[in-house]
Design a protein around this motif. Structure first.
Motif, short mmCIF file in Angstrom:
data_model
loop_
_atom_site.label_atom_id
_atom_site.label_comp_id
_atom_site.label_asym_id
_atom_site.label_seq_id
_atom_site.Cartn_x
_atom_site.Cartn_y
_atom_site.Cartn_z
N TYR A 292 34.92 101.44 5.01
CA TYR A 292 34.46 101.15 6.50
C TYR A 292 32.83 101.88 7.02
O TYR A 292 31.91 101.75 7.19
N SER B 168 30.37 100.61 4.10
CA SER B 168 30.11 99.02 4.67
C SER B 168 29.46 98.86 6.55
O SER B 168 29.24 98.41 7.24
N ASN C 240 30.67 99.61 9.25
CA ASN C 240 31.70 99.29 9.69
C ASN C 240 32.26 99.94 10.83
O ASN C 240 33.43 100.74 10.55
N GLU D 254 33.81 100.09 14.00
CA GLU D 254 34.70 99.74 15.36
C GLU D 254 35.51 100.04 14.13
O GLU D 254 37.02 101.05 14.70
N GLU D 255 36.16 100.21 12.69
CA GLU D 255 37.51 100.09 11.39
C GLU D 255 36.63 101.58 11.54
O GLU D 255 38.49 101.71 11.47
#
Length: 124
Positions: free
Chosen positions: A109, A112, A114, A116-117
């Motif tokens: 995560y 990438s 990401n 939120e994750e």
């Protein structure tokens, strides 16, 4: 007979050594394939099959970590990595294995972007 026992003990590789050799072999195969095709479809498929069939869960966690690190650093293919991780997290993992797998997900995560994750608690 002591010499025979020593011979067999010294020639058999530990699971960690086998895993390390497999990871290095995968990287070499992938690099060769990249030179020809700019991506390593066959080497990745072979490595994923090897990981999926690994019965030793400690070894499997190490393999998944190496897989995530390599695929993200070489290709940034977060979708493929996440799908493959999700397919391979079932099993009777120890608490240490679960912590290590959570770290692999967090690395994915983070790499990438990401977020939120990344901030979610890991539940395996």
């Amino acid at each position: 007979t002591v010499g025979i026992v020593y011979y067999f003990a010294s020639t058999s590789k530990t699971k960690e050594e086998q895993v390390e050799e497999k990871v290095e072999s995968f990287k070499e195969n992938c690099n060769s394939e990249i030179r020809e095709n700019e991506y390593c479809f066959d080497a990745l498929d072979d490595f994923e099959a090897y990981i999926s069939n690994e019965k030793n869960l400690d070894a499997k966690v190490i393999l998944l970590k190496n897989y995530e690190e390599y695929v993200m650093s070489e290709f940034g293919d977060a979708g493929r990595v996440k799908d493959f991780l999700d397919e391979n997290i079932s099993g009777d993992y120890t608490e240490q294995n679960k912590e290590d797998l959570c770290d692999v997900y967090k690395d994915l995560y983070y790499e990438s972007d990401n977020w939120e994750e990344y901030v979610k608690d890991c539940e395996l």
